[in-house]
Design a protein around this motif. Structure first.
Motif, mmCIF file in Angstrom:
data_model
loop_
_atom_site.group_PDB
_atom_site.id
_atom_site.type_symbol
_atom_site.label_atom_id
_atom_site.label_comp_id
_atom_site.label_asym_id
_atom_site.label_seq_id
_atom_site.Cartn_x
_atom_site.Cartn_y
_atom_site.Cartn_z
ATOM 1 N N THR A 126 35.058 14.767 -20.109
ATOM 2 C CA THR A 126 36.004 14.089 -19.326
ATOM 3 C C THR A 126 35.860 12.868 -19.463
ATOM 4 O O THR A 126 34.508 12.350 -19.176
ATOM 5 N N GLN A 127 36.764 11.833 -18.876
ATOM 6 C CA GLN A 127 36.622 10.323 -18.480
ATOM 7 C C GLN A 127 37.451 10.241 -17.679
ATOM 8 O O GLN A 127 38.769 10.616 -17.761
ATOM 9 N N CYS A 128 37.157 9.360 -16.672
ATOM 10 C CA CYS A 128 38.358 8.683 -15.912
ATOM 11 C C CYS A 128 37.968 7.602 -15.052
ATOM 12 O O CYS A 128 36.653 7.499 -15.134
ATOM 13 N N CYS A 129 38.937 6.711 -14.924
ATOM 14 C CA CYS A 129 38.487 5.429 -14.210
ATOM 15 C C CYS A 129 39.426 5.288 -12.907
ATOM 16 O O CYS A 129 40.226 5.542 -12.868
ATOM 17 N N LYS A 154 36.536 -1.929 -11.297
ATOM 18 C CA LYS A 154 36.782 -0.912 -12.284
ATOM 19 C C LYS A 154 35.486 -0.022 -12.116
ATOM 20 O O LYS A 154 34.428 -0.134 -12.507
ATOM 21 N N LEU A 155 35.718 1.276 -11.670
ATOM 22 C CA LEU A 155 34.703 2.044 -11.495
ATOM 23 C C LEU A 155 35.109 3.296 -12.587
ATOM 24 O O LEU A 155 36.023 3.889 -12.736
ATOM 25 N N ASP A 205 43.029 5.782 -17.361
ATOM 26 C CA ASP A 205 42.256 6.031 -18.502
ATOM 27 C C ASP A 205 41.770 7.629 -18.890
ATOM 28 O O ASP A 205 40.486 7.648 -18.840
ATOM 29 N N VAL A 206 42.375 8.366 -18.250
ATOM 30 C CA VAL A 206 41.980 9.749 -18.204
ATOM 31 C C VAL A 206 41.806 10.627 -19.525
ATOM 32 O O VAL A 206 42.886 10.311 -20.279
ATOM 33 N N GLU A 254 48.300 16.074 -16.885
ATOM 34 C CA GLU A 254 48.791 15.466 -15.667
ATOM 35 C C GLU A 254 47.685 14.915 -15.008
ATOM 36 O O GLU A 254 46.566 15.611 -15.095
ATOM 37 N N VAL A 255 47.769 14.188 -14.391
ATOM 38 C CA VAL A 255 46.877 13.260 -13.445
ATOM 39 C C VAL A 255 47.425 13.034 -12.052
ATOM 40 O O VAL A 255 48.680 12.465 -11.806
ATOM 41 N N ASN A 256 46.820 13.474 -10.871
ATOM 42 C CA ASN A 256 47.061 13.368 -9.441
ATOM 43 C C ASN A 256 46.066 12.637 -8.813
ATOM 44 O O ASN A 256 45.075 12.781 -8.724
#
Length: 693
Positions: A291-294, A329-330, A369-370, A383-385
């Motif tokens: 997984t990746q997310c920012c 940006k984290l 950027d998920v 989906e992203v919440n």
């Protein structure tokens, strides 16, 4: 059908001219009404009455395009025409033209039957359509005859199906769940509609019901249930077979199913300065290996380095997590060197910590950027919440100025100052600094902590050096992250207290006399005083009867009349000897009550135009007036209606009281002139004397 001869053209021209010629007796042409089903042929009768003298007839009949003339179907009734009558028929542009004529100019026969009949073939559009004829008659002399025309109708009987929609797109829908769509099926015909079969070309799309009967003008609902099992794309055709005039109908259905693989962030809240834990969870239908997310962090949120921690969905250390901060940006990355699958299908994936370092309010934390990757490197994110981080911060609210005002000179001047916390967390007053040493706090060591929504007062002190206008600044330091230092402007004016006061009492043994004592509080040496004494007319000072206190043994007094109720008093020293600083009586004056004044009780004595002079001649009076309420209440004897004046209105008021009329404005104590406890005509007379006096 008999073909037109050349002379028919001449006859048609004559019939056309008939409309402009005078009419004879009224004749009537009418058409019968008919009905039938699509494809059937129906017979229409042309009726003619009152036309015994007519030899020729022309009828033009506009009609709906849903019916058509059946070639060769027109027939004359031999009982109504002569053997030499013939006819011509044409049907063009939805208009049927009938011509009946006789070259021998024989007339039509009277009778009950139709003059002629013809057939129409019915189309498949249900409805009732008008046949509205236009008729012309002529006699043997080519004269136009008066004729009326009455139309008929042709009714096509059949059901007709109409669908609320012919295409349906489910759009993007998650797999492993059921999604419903409804379509209205309408019968816009005039007979019952029987839908015998409703089918779907794909088992993923189920229809109900599979047949239906719908009354004319009514509708029913067709339900389509879609249950996708894997992501991709699906489609089907829903077919409805019926006895409708428009027969078979099809609904084309499409869908784009996806597997539910959702990344969600759970919100957190705390006070400014706290560290809070943010939780990231994943719900997945597909096996996910990485997984990746920012996040784009607002200034009020700071990432706590090294705080990212994986949950129990990783087994035997198969996965690693890294958290990096670049600018605002984290970014987080979870991966496995062996391409291991993250366990479970839902629950917490990892956590990290944020330092709350900003003003109170809500701050969005939305993943960007998920990437939820399967073993083939394919992104399965559906989906992203995001969430909200709540900072409950204190907020200091107070005035920007503290005005002491004009205040008497004392050793320490004190003023309350209100501070309100309009934030959501306790407000801590950390310290208070002043721009000048003359300002302090009453309790500097006990600075308050103010709960959210509450107000607290601090007491500011000023240590004056003397009479002066003073100012300065007070800086209040607190844990309000938005306003760590609040500046308050301080100002005021001090003055030396130099003022007189009045006290009084009746002279013992002399009921007609009253003694007024003037006392003085002074912080500066006073060498003389002047003031005006106002009292009711009828109270007169006795110039010879006065007494100085020990504070003014070298002083003299002069009293001059200004008006019937005002006397000016001068107190002075010929040697300009000042009255020493202190607080006490200076002089006592005696007033006599003149004849006709029954009482001075409950009246006011006012001293104004006060001047307190220093030895240098400077006026140092700090108060412009002084008052004394005789007997403790204000009021004038004889002022029965208590309006501040004794007049004929008071006489009327007393009379109303005696006669037991309206006495709402009556003041008995001031109307009782002789103080006998009763209100009588004697009091009225004495009020009259007081007015005349």
């Amino acid at each position: 059908m008999i073909r037109l001869q050349p002379y028919v053209f001449i006859l048609c021209m004559a019939l056309s001219l008939m409309a402009a010629m005078p009419m004879s007796a009224q004749s009537a042409v009418s058409l019968t009404s008919v009905s039938g089903h699509p494809g059937e042929e129906v017979e229409v009768s042309v009726m003619l009455s009152g036309a015994q003298s007519a030899t020729a007839l022309q009828i033009n009949i506009p009609h709906t395009p849903y019916v058509s003339y059946v070639e060769g179907s027109a027939v004359l009734n031999a009982q109504r025409v002569s053997e030499s009558h013939t006819f011509s028929v044409s049907d063009e542009d939805n208009k049927l033209n009938l011509y009946v004529y006789d070259v021998s100019l024989n007339t039509f026969k009277e009778g009950k039957g139709a003059l002629m009949t013809f057939r129409l073939k019915l189309g498949n559009e249900p409805g009732t359509y008008a046949l509205s004829p236009e008729a012309m008659l002529s006699d043997a002399a080519a004269q136009s005859l008066s004729v009326s025309a009455q139309g008929g109708t042709v009714t096509i009987l059949c059901p007709k199906i109409s669908l609320g929609m012919s295409e349906i797109d489910y759009g993007s829908v998650p797999i492993r769940s059921t999604h419903k769509k409804e379509v209205s099926v309408n019968n816009i015909g005039n007979e019952p509609l029987n839908v015998s079969e409703i089918t779907s070309t794909s088992a993923l799309f189920k229809v109900s019901p599979t047949s239906m009967t719908i009354a004319a003008g009514q509708q029913k609902t067709l339900t389509i249930e879609y249950s996708p099992t894997q992501y991709g794309s699906d489609q089907t055709d829903i077919t409805l077979l019926s006895d409708a005039s428009n027969g078979r109908q099809t609904i084309h259905v499409t869908a784009a199913p996806f597997s539910v693989n959702t990344l969600s962030v759970t919100g957190a809240s705390g006070q400014s300065g706290d560290e809070v834990t943010v939780r990231v969870s994943m719900q997945n239908m597909e096996p996910i290996v990485a997984t990746q997310c920012c996040f784009t962090l607002p200034d009020a949120l700071k990432y706590v380095e090294g705080s990212a921690t994986l949950s129990g969905r990783t087994t035997n250390g198969s996965h690693e997590i890294s958290g990096t901060m670049l600018g605002d940006k984290l970014s987080f990355y979870i991966h496995s060197s062996t391409n291991a699958v993250l366990s479970g299908n839902e629950g917490e994936l990892f956590t990290f910590k944020l330092l709350l370092n900003g003003t109170g309010g809500d701050y969005r934390l939305d993943p960007i950027d998920v990437l939820l990757s399967n073993a083939d490197g394919q992104d399965m994110t559906s989906e992203v919440n995001g969430t909200t981080i709540r900072i409950a911060a204190p907020k200091i609210t107070c005035a920007s100025e503290l005005e002491f005002g004009r205040i008497p000179l004392e050793d320490i001047l004190k003023k309350k100052f209100a501070i309100k916390n309009t934030g959501e967390a306790p407000l801590v007053i950390q310290r208070v600094d002043f721009s000048k040493e003359a300002f302090t706090l009453t309790e500097a060591a006990n600075l308050p902590t103010i709960a959210a929504g509450e107000t607290t007062e601090i007491e500011v002190c000023y240590h004056p050096a003397g009479e002066e206008a003073f100012d300065g600044f007070m800086n209040i330091y607190s844990n309000d992250p938005e306003n760590k230092m609040q500046t308050v402007v301080l100002s005021g004016t001090t003055y030396a207290v130099n003022e007189i006061a009045l006290s009084g009492q009746p002279v013992s043994g002399k009921p007609g006399q009253y003694a007024i004592t003037i006392t003085m509080k002074n912080t500066l040496p006073v060498a003389g005083m002047q003031f005006d004494l106002h009292w009711i007319a009828g109270m007169v000072p006795v110039k010879e009867e006065f007494t100085f206190s020990s504070r003014a043994t070298d002083y003299q007094v002069e009293i001059t009349k200004q008006s019937d109720d005002c006397y000016r008093v001068y107190v002075y020293s010929e040697h300009n000897t000042p009255i020493t600083v202190g607080d006490g009586s200076v002089i006592t004056l005696i007033y006599n009550k003149v004849e006709g004044l029954a009482s001075y009780d409950k009246t006011n004595i006012l001293a104004d135009q006060i001047i307190l002079s220093t030895a240098e001649g400077r006026d140092c009076a700090s108060s412009p007036t002084a008052t004394l309420q005789v007997g403790g209440l204000s009021g004038l004897m004889g002022d029965a209606n208590n309006d501040g004046h004794v007049s004929v209105t008071d006489i009327s008021c007393v009379v109303d009281y005696i006669l037991e009329r309206d006495s709402s404005e009556f003041t008995k104590s001031q109307a009782d002139m002789n103080q006998d406890g009763r209100i009588t005509v004697t009091d009225v007379v004495q009020i009259i004397h007081a007015i005349l006096q």
